[in-house]
Write a protein that holds these residues in place. Sequence first.
Motif, PDB file in Angstrom:
ATOM      1  N   HIS A 151      55.689 -65.229 -37.200  1.00 42.44           N
ATOM      2  CA  HIS A 151      56.155 -66.349 -38.033  1.00 42.44           C
ATOM      3  C   HIS A 151      57.673 -66.325 -38.141  1.00 42.44           C
ATOM      4  O   HIS A 151      58.335 -67.346 -37.999  1.00 42.44           O
ATOM      5  N   ARG A 152      58.203 -65.148 -38.395  1.00 40.66           N
ATOM      6  CA  ARG A 152      59.643 -64.997 -38.584  1.00 40.66           C
ATOM      7  C   ARG A 152      60.411 -65.359 -37.304  1.00 40.66           C
ATOM      8  O   ARG A 152      61.449 -66.011 -37.363  1.00 40.66           O
ATOM      9  N   HIS A 153      59.908 -64.944 -36.146  1.00 40.26           N
ATOM     10  CA  HIS A 153      60.576 -65.241 -34.878  1.00 40.26           C
ATOM     11  C   HIS A 153      60.540 -66.744 -34.600  1.00 40.26           C
ATOM     12  O   HIS A 153      61.537 -67.323 -34.179  1.00 40.26           O
ATOM     13  N   VAL A 154      59.400 -67.388 -34.850  1.00 38.82           N
ATOM     14  CA  VAL A 154      59.295 -68.839 -34.653  1.00 38.82           C
ATOM     15  C   VAL A 154      60.285 -69.556 -35.569  1.00 38.82           C
ATOM     16  O   VAL A 154      60.988 -70.481 -35.150  1.00 38.82           O
ATOM     17  N   GLY A 155      60.370 -69.128 -36.826  1.00 33.79           N
ATOM     18  CA  GLY A 155      61.315 -69.733 -37.763  1.00 33.79           C
ATOM     19  C   GLY A 155      62.762 -69.547 -37.319  1.00 33.79           C
ATOM     20  O   GLY A 155      63.574 -70.471 -37.415  1.00 33.79           O
ATOM     21  N   ALA A 156      63.082 -68.356 -36.815  1.00 35.69           N
ATOM     22  CA  ALA A 156      64.451 -68.093 -36.342  1.00 35.69           C
ATOM     23  C   ALA A 156      64.767 -68.927 -35.101  1.00 35.69           C
ATOM     24  O   ALA A 156      65.866 -69.474 -34.980  1.00 35.69           O
ATOM     25  N   LEU A 157      63.804 -69.058 -34.183  1.00 35.34           N
ATOM     26  CA  LEU A 157      64.007 -69.901 -32.999  1.00 35.34           C
ATOM     27  C   LEU A 157      64.314 -71.331 -33.413  1.00 35.34           C
ATOM     28  O   LEU A 157      65.258 -71.949 -32.915  1.00 35.34           O
TER      29      LEU A 157
ATOM     30  N   CYS B  33      55.639 -71.893 -40.148  1.00 38.07           N
ATOM     31  CA  CYS B  33      56.121 -71.365 -38.865  1.00 38.07           C
ATOM     32  C   CYS B  33      55.009 -70.903 -37.928  1.00 38.07           C
ATOM     33  O   CYS B  33      55.192 -69.979 -37.139  1.00 38.07           O
ATOM     34  N   ASP B  34      53.834 -71.530 -38.008  1.00 37.00           N
ATOM     35  CA  ASP B  34      52.796 -71.322 -37.000  1.00 37.00           C
ATOM     36  C   ASP B  34      53.097 -72.207 -35.797  1.00 37.00           C
ATOM     37  O   ASP B  34      52.939 -71.801 -34.657  1.00 37.00           O
ATOM     38  N   TRP B  35      53.475 -73.452 -36.110  1.00 35.33           N
ATOM     39  CA  TRP B  35      53.808 -74.450 -35.094  1.00 35.33           C
ATOM     40  C   TRP B  35      54.946 -75.279 -35.674  1.00 35.33           C
ATOM     41  O   TRP B  35      54.780 -75.986 -36.666  1.00 35.33           O
ATOM     42  N   VAL B  36      56.108 -75.204 -35.065  1.00 30.79           N
ATOM     43  CA  VAL B  36      57.261 -75.977 -35.517  1.00 30.79           C
ATOM     44  C   VAL B  36      57.579 -77.011 -34.448  1.00 30.79           C
ATOM     45  O   VAL B  36      57.697 -76.683 -33.268  1.00 30.79           O
ATOM     46  N   LEU B  37      57.683 -78.257 -34.869  1.00 31.81           N
ATOM     47  CA  LEU B  37      58.014 -79.355 -33.978  1.00 31.81           C
ATOM     48  C   LEU B  37      59.417 -79.830 -34.298  1.00 31.81           C
ATOM     49  O   LEU B  37      59.736 -80.081 -35.461  1.00 31.81           O
ATOM     50  N   ILE B  38      60.257 -79.920 -33.267  1.00 29.56           N
ATOM     51  CA  ILE B  38      61.620 -80.438 -33.424  1.00 29.56           C
ATOM     52  C   ILE B  38      61.730 -81.678 -32.547  1.00 29.56           C
ATOM     53  O   ILE B  38      61.605 -81.590 -31.328  1.00 29.56           O
ATOM     54  N   ASP B  39      61.953 -82.820 -33.173  1.00 33.31           N
ATOM     55  CA  ASP B  39      62.115 -84.082 -32.452  1.00 33.31           C
ATOM     56  C   ASP B  39      63.607 -84.368 -32.353  1.00 33.31           C
ATOM     57  O   ASP B  39      64.231 -84.800 -33.309  1.00 33.31           O
ATOM     58  N   ALA B  40      64.163 -84.108 -31.184  1.00 32.49           N
ATOM     59  CA  ALA B  40      65.595 -84.328 -30.954  1.00 32.49           C
ATOM     60  C   ALA B  40      65.822 -85.622 -30.185  1.00 32.49           C
ATOM     61  O   ALA B  40      66.740 -85.727 -29.385  1.00 32.49           O
ATOM     62  N   GLY B  41      64.979 -86.605 -30.399  1.00 32.45           N
ATOM     63  CA  GLY B  41      65.124 -87.887 -29.710  1.00 32.45           C
ATOM     64  C   GLY B  41      64.372 -87.881 -28.406  1.00 32.45           C
ATOM     65  O   GLY B  41      63.150 -87.901 -28.389  1.00 32.45           O
ATOM     66  N   ASP B  42      65.088 -87.810 -27.293  1.00 28.31           N
ATOM     67  CA  ASP B  42      64.460 -87.838 -25.977  1.00 28.31           C
ATOM     68  C   ASP B  42      63.870 -86.496 -25.569  1.00 28.31           C
ATOM     69  O   ASP B  42      63.190 -86.404 -24.561  1.00 28.31           O
ATOM     70  N   VAL B  43      64.137 -85.450 -26.338  1.00 29.12           N
ATOM     71  CA  VAL B  43      63.581 -84.132 -26.063  1.00 29.12           C
ATOM     72  C   VAL B  43      62.818 -83.671 -27.309  1.00 29.12           C
ATOM     73  O   VAL B  43      63.360 -83.665 -28.409  1.00 29.12           O
ATOM     74  N   VAL B  44      61.555 -83.298 -27.097  1.00 32.24           N
ATOM     75  CA  VAL B  44      60.714 -82.804 -28.183  1.00 32.24           C
ATOM     76  C   VAL B  44      60.419 -81.337 -27.908  1.00 32.24           C
ATOM     77  O   VAL B  44      60.047 -80.967 -26.790  1.00 32.24           O
ATOM     78  N   VAL B  45      60.608 -80.499 -28.936  1.00 29.36           N
ATOM     79  CA  VAL B  45      60.418 -79.055 -28.795  1.00 29.36           C
ATOM     80  C   VAL B  45      59.252 -78.621 -29.685  1.00 29.36           C
ATOM     81  O   VAL B  45      59.195 -78.976 -30.860  1.00 29.36           O
TER      82      VAL B  45
END
Length: 146
Positions: free
Chosen positions: A73-79, A103-115
């Motif tokens: 969880h901690r590593h996912v949160g830090a990433l 922090c089981d699943w973190v979604l980052i929507d940066a517009g044209d790139v989704v992480v």
Amino acid sequence: MRSDPAPTAHEGPAQADSSTENPTLSTDLNIKALETLILSRLDDDKAQDIVHIDLTDKSSVADSLIVASGRSHRHVGALADHVLRALKDHGLGKARVEGLPHCDWVLIDAGDVVVHLFRPEVRSFYNIEKIWAVDAPHRMPAATSN
């Protein structure tokens, strides 16, 4: 009141030159720069099994999907935190984030790139790479095992 709107994540930093010779080329370069920034940040932070999937002709939602795992969880949160800081440092701070509290699943929507950042067991359960990849996903060389 501001007269110039802030750039969104998929537009990149505001450019002084408003050249319109080839806007598609300019957009493609911004997307590639965004992908490179995110991929290098994840690699630097020791993300595991980094996968990049090109969605250019597959989806109108995004042009690129990046999936990676963290060890805990901690590593996912830090990433997630480090990717968000890198985006902000490069003038792309308008990314939307979901899943940070657990922090089981973190979604980052940066517009044209989704992480998508997962803990390994959550990633294997949802297996989102299989949903989007018609052919084998483009894995980073450092992420493959011998």
